[in-house]
Design an enzyme around this catalytic site. Structure first.
Site, mmCIF file in Angstrom:
data_model
loop_
_atom_site.group_PDB
_atom_site.id
_atom_site.type_symbol
_atom_site.label_atom_id
_atom_site.label_comp_id
_atom_site.label_asym_id
_atom_site.label_seq_id
_atom_site.Cartn_x
_atom_site.Cartn_y
_atom_site.Cartn_z
ATOM 1 N N GLU A 289 6.878 -9.280 -3.915
ATOM 2 C CA GLU A 289 7.090 -10.650 -4.381
ATOM 3 C C GLU A 289 6.238 -10.854 -5.641
ATOM 4 O O GLU A 289 5.042 -10.566 -5.611
ATOM 5 C CB GLU A 289 6.655 -11.654 -3.316
ATOM 6 C CG GLU A 289 7.506 -11.665 -2.073
ATOM 7 C CD GLU A 289 7.005 -12.715 -1.094
ATOM 8 O OE1 GLU A 289 7.193 -13.922 -1.350
ATOM 9 O OE2 GLU A 289 6.399 -12.320 -0.087
ATOM 10 N N ARG A 504 0.342 -1.372 8.640
ATOM 11 C CA ARG A 504 -0.266 -1.929 7.434
ATOM 12 C C ARG A 504 -1.662 -1.323 7.236
ATOM 13 O O ARG A 504 -2.355 -0.999 8.195
ATOM 14 C CB ARG A 504 -0.382 -3.447 7.604
ATOM 15 C CG ARG A 504 -0.764 -4.216 6.349
ATOM 16 C CD ARG A 504 -0.928 -5.683 6.697
ATOM 17 N NE ARG A 504 -1.135 -6.487 5.509
ATOM 18 C CZ ARG A 504 -0.176 -7.167 4.889
ATOM 19 N NH1 ARG A 504 1.052 -7.133 5.359
ATOM 20 N NH2 ARG A 504 -0.438 -7.867 3.811
ATOM 21 N N LYS A 514 -3.212 -13.594 -0.813
ATOM 22 C CA LYS A 514 -3.102 -14.241 -2.122
ATOM 23 C C LYS A 514 -3.739 -15.627 -2.103
ATOM 24 O O LYS A 514 -4.449 -16.016 -3.032
ATOM 25 C CB LYS A 514 -1.625 -14.333 -2.517
ATOM 26 C CG LYS A 514 -0.951 -12.988 -2.688
ATOM 27 C CD LYS A 514 0.563 -13.127 -2.721
ATOM 28 C CE LYS A 514 1.228 -11.761 -2.707
ATOM 29 N NZ LYS A 514 2.694 -11.861 -2.586
#
Length: 793
Positions: A289, A504, A514
């Site tokens: 993204e 992950r 973020k």
């Protein structure tokens, strides 16, 4: 209005659900699940329904209580079986103990997945699943004994530091249907018999081994062991280092062989068309993204996606998931491209989800026409959570939804007033995910053309289909989206790729969210996204981490199914490995002390040849001046040294590195406050007397520079864990995480250095030139120290 009936209906459903939940909780704990695991299972409607059915049927077959081993297999069956038609068939084998081990269950699930058509050939099924095969304790004993004999010399040397997973893997390779716990117990018993009880040395951390290859193996953790017991070697390709689920990847065109893949009447013809288009080529994609900077976890994703394609002579797309213009910025697009290139990868093609907006919209219309999507007016807060009530607009007429969706596109609804939702229940129990929502924000590529934008759940699989991706690789949190992934492609009768999930990668003492990094920037805790104390890729590059080290770290971590949280010092070890061979040496002094050589052996300064890499002088030399005035580290001198101090002191001379000279203290010059301002020394040739206890670094006629020394940004391993840091991550900041030395001195060999050039400052660590540098004033970031800090956990 539909909403008027929702209150009473909710109360009735809640009451029934509460009683059913209690019965199911009792049933699940009776299978051997902990109460917490049972409650988590209840949150997943689809899983809990399948597990209830499996347990009920097993009880009927057994006529008694289900033992824990059988319960574990039933849970594994319910959580992994996608073709519900096969539930009764497989439960009968588990209840009758014909399938009684995890390897047998895995084989059974694989068999029914790859044989979707009726009827099942039970003879072939039982042969493939090891039904009736009995592995005796004697066979396990023999297999383990053979494995131990093969590795006995290394076992006797390494003792309990030896990788026992290797022994288990070799025994399991011989005895496919053996119980894993029985193999482990046999390994433990035979190793104990061979080595005896653990000694104190066996309990210590494994020491480093001199040979480079063994040193690489020492650094690996238990998670670096493949399922078949073989340890990945650094020289192997990324694909050869993949383990766990990655080893089961399907070949292009054989999508139907993967767990959970839904086969439809058109599957084979679509796969045939897919192969005609791709030529059987492996195709992956990295789909970030563009609303933030990539971090260390993304480095694993980049390595996995690009590396898997490269290892199989395939291609990898860089596809920006630009479906939310509210948070996307141009700087993020360019930064992501830069980081992919920095890590050494070149995309086959850079694409954007927005490239396909027209096609995605057309498919949304087609979904409505097929009765598989509808326009809904529930608010965002009503859609949150799991097991929400069905939308009152779920069964609205197709034509009405078509008109309303067109009205959404034309801007006739305000934001949040209408969404397009798909008719399916996801694996995590979430019902009818949103496909389109209204947003009156111009898009960076399409401008004002659209005021409706697709969601990830809708967009991702369709873009994968358009680009004919063979392996859609994503992290474990997207597993709950797998059902919608397959459902949506099949609902539209288009090519359906396969989604594979892997664990992950996280690091201790770090945050990568973020939103939280923005908070750190806003509060002034860090300068920006590339502050060297962060673990964004731009920050790591600015600090001086070489991309080869990051790639090596990702390869060592491997592609595990479980989430992996690593210690930062393991990444730093990879950095040292690379910089030791690539960063030329220089000398710098951080806290300087002026030294005057009163009997300097020449009328003017001497030119000293210093090897760029002392261990390999074939890599060249650089020249530094040696004059009557030199500067040393203030800590390399003590008037009253403590025991063990080996550097400059009264009666204790030291050598100056690379000069061939030894200096001896003659006078200490102090200022008015009593602090030492300079030293006067004499010098002699190093070979003209007794060898000094130490050689120290120095600079002469140096350049002044700024040096930034970094420590961990956070004090605790898990700054986001409220149990560890009750005050939140901002309360956990290490106020000493940055120390700036504004008047450091460095030898003139680095005068022409450019941003991101890297050096080893002898005895101090590895340093990189910061982009803040300007003509006449270099700025260096300390990348890592020369050795791991013994104070680190």
């Amino acid at each position: 209005m539909p909403t008027c009936r929702r209150g009473p209906k909710f109360l009735l459903v809640s009451g029934v659900s509460a009683m059913a939940a209690l019965d199911s909780l009792s049933l699940f704990t009776g299978l051997g699940l902990s109460e917490q695991k049972a409650r988590e299972t209840l949150k997943n409607t689809a899983l809990s329904a399948q597990l209830r059915e499996a347990a009920t049927q097993a009880q009927q077959t057994l006529g008694s209580t289900i033992d824990k081993a059988t319960g574990t297999l039933l849970y594994g069956l319910a959580s992994r079986l996608r073709d519900t038609r096969r539930l009764s068939f497989l439960v009968s084998y588990i209840a009758s103990k014909k399938i009684h081990t995890e390897p047998q269950l895995s084989a059974a699930l694989e068999y029914v997945r790859s044989h979707p058509l009726d009827p099942i050939d039970t003879v072939d099924f039982e042969q493939e699943c090891g039904v009736g095969v009995i592995v005796t304790p004697e066979q396990i004993e023999e297999a383990v004994e053979a494995a131990i004999n093969r590795h006995q010399p290394q076992l006797l040397v390494e003792r309990y530091h030896f990788n026992m997973g290797l022994l288990m893997g070799e025994a399991r390779a011989v005895l496919k249907w053996a119980d894993g716990k029985m193999i482990k117990n046999e390994v433990d018993m035979q190793v104990l018999h061979l080595l005896g009880p653990k000694l104190e040395a066996d309990l210590e951390k494994k020491p480093k081994v001199a040979k480079a290859r063994l040193e690489e193996t020492d650094r690996r953790t238990a998670k670096d062991v493949m399922e078949n017991g073989e340890t990945a070697d650094q020289t192997l390709s990324l694909m050869e280092q993949l383990r766990g689920e990655a080893l089961k990847f399907h070949k292009p065109g054989e999508n139907y062989k993967t767990p959970g893949y839904v086969v439809t009447p058109r599957t084979m013809s679509l796969l045939k068309q897919h192969l005609e288009i791709t030529g059987g080529q492996v195709r992956t994609r990295f789909p970030p993204e563009p609303n933030g900077i990539l971090h260390i976890g993304h480095a694993k994703a980049i390595n996995f996606n690009f590396g898997y394609a490269k290892a199989n002579n395939g291609i990898c797309f860089l596809r920006f998931d630009d479906t939310n213009p509210e948070k996307e910025e141009a700087k993020f697009f360019s930064a992501i491209c830069d980081m992919v290139a920095w890590l050494g990868y070149t995309p086959y093609k850079v694409t954007y989800a927005s490239d396909y907006f027209d096609q995605l919209y057309a498919w949304a219309v087609e979904l409505i026409r097929r009765g598989l999507a509808y326009v809904c007016h529930q608010r965002v807060e009503e859609l949150k959570g799991h097991n929400t009530l069905p939308s009152p607009w779920r069964d609205r007429p197709t034509e009405e939804s078509l008109l309303l969706f067109e009205a959404m596109r034309k801007g006739k609804f305000s934001e949040g007033e209408a969404t397009l939702r798909m008719k399916l229940v996801m694996e995590d129990g979430k019902m009818d995910p949103v496909a389109y929502r209204v947003k009156y924000i111009p898009h960076h590529r399409t401008g004002d053309k659209w005021c409706i934008y697709p969601t990830y759940d809708y967009t991702h699989c369709l873009c994968d289909s358009i680009e004919h991706i063979t392996h859609s690789l994503c992290t474990k949190e997207f597993q709950a989206r797998r059902s919608s992934y397959f459902w949506l492609c099949n609902a539209l009768d288009i090519y359906c790729p396969v989604q594979w999930e892997y664990g992950r990668l996280n690091l201790h003492y770090a945050v990568v969210s973020k939103r939280k990094i923005l908070q750190l920037v806003a509060t002034g805790a860090v300068r920006d996204w590339d502050d060297p104390r962060l673990f964004t890729l731009t920050a790591l590059r600015r600090r001086g981490f070489p991309p080869e080290a990051i790639n090596s770290f990702c390869a060592r971590v491997g592609v595990t199914v479980a989430q992996t949280t690593m210690e930062p010092h393991l990444l730093e070890a990879c950095v040292r490995d690379v910089l030791n061979d690539t960063a030329p040496r220089a000398m710098a002094v951080l806290e300087s002390l002026r030294v005057i050589i009163t009997n300097f052996p020449a009328a003017k300064s001497l030119d000293i040849q210093v090897p760029n890499f002392p261990a390999d002088e074939t890599k060249g030399f650089h020249q530094v001046p040696f004059a009557p005035i030199v500067f040393i580290e203030r800590t390399d001198f003590k008037e009253e040294p403590e025991p063990g101090f080996k550097r400059l002191a009264w009666g204790q001379p030291v050598g100056l590195r690379h000069t061939g000279y030894v200096i001896e203290l003659q006078r200490v010059v102090k200022g008015p406050s009593g602090s030492v301002e300079s030293l006067e020394v004499t010098c002699r040739r190093a070979d003209a007397g007794e060898k000094p206890k130490a050689f120290i670094h120095w600079v002469s006629q140096p350049l002044m520079c700024e040096v930034r020394l970094y420590e961990r940004l956070f004090q605790h391993k898990n700054p986001e864990d409220p149990t560890e840091v009750p005050g939140g991550f901002l309360s956990d900041l290490n106020l000493a995480s940055l120390h700036v030395v504004e008047a450091a001195l460095v030898d003139c060999s680095v005068a022409l250095a450019r941003p991101f050039d890297k050096f080893q400052f002898e005895r101090l660590g590895y340093f990189s030139v910061d982009p803040d540098s300007r003509q006449g004033k270099l700025v260096f970031n300390r990348t890592v120290t020369l050795k791991e800090d013994p104070g680190k956990v």
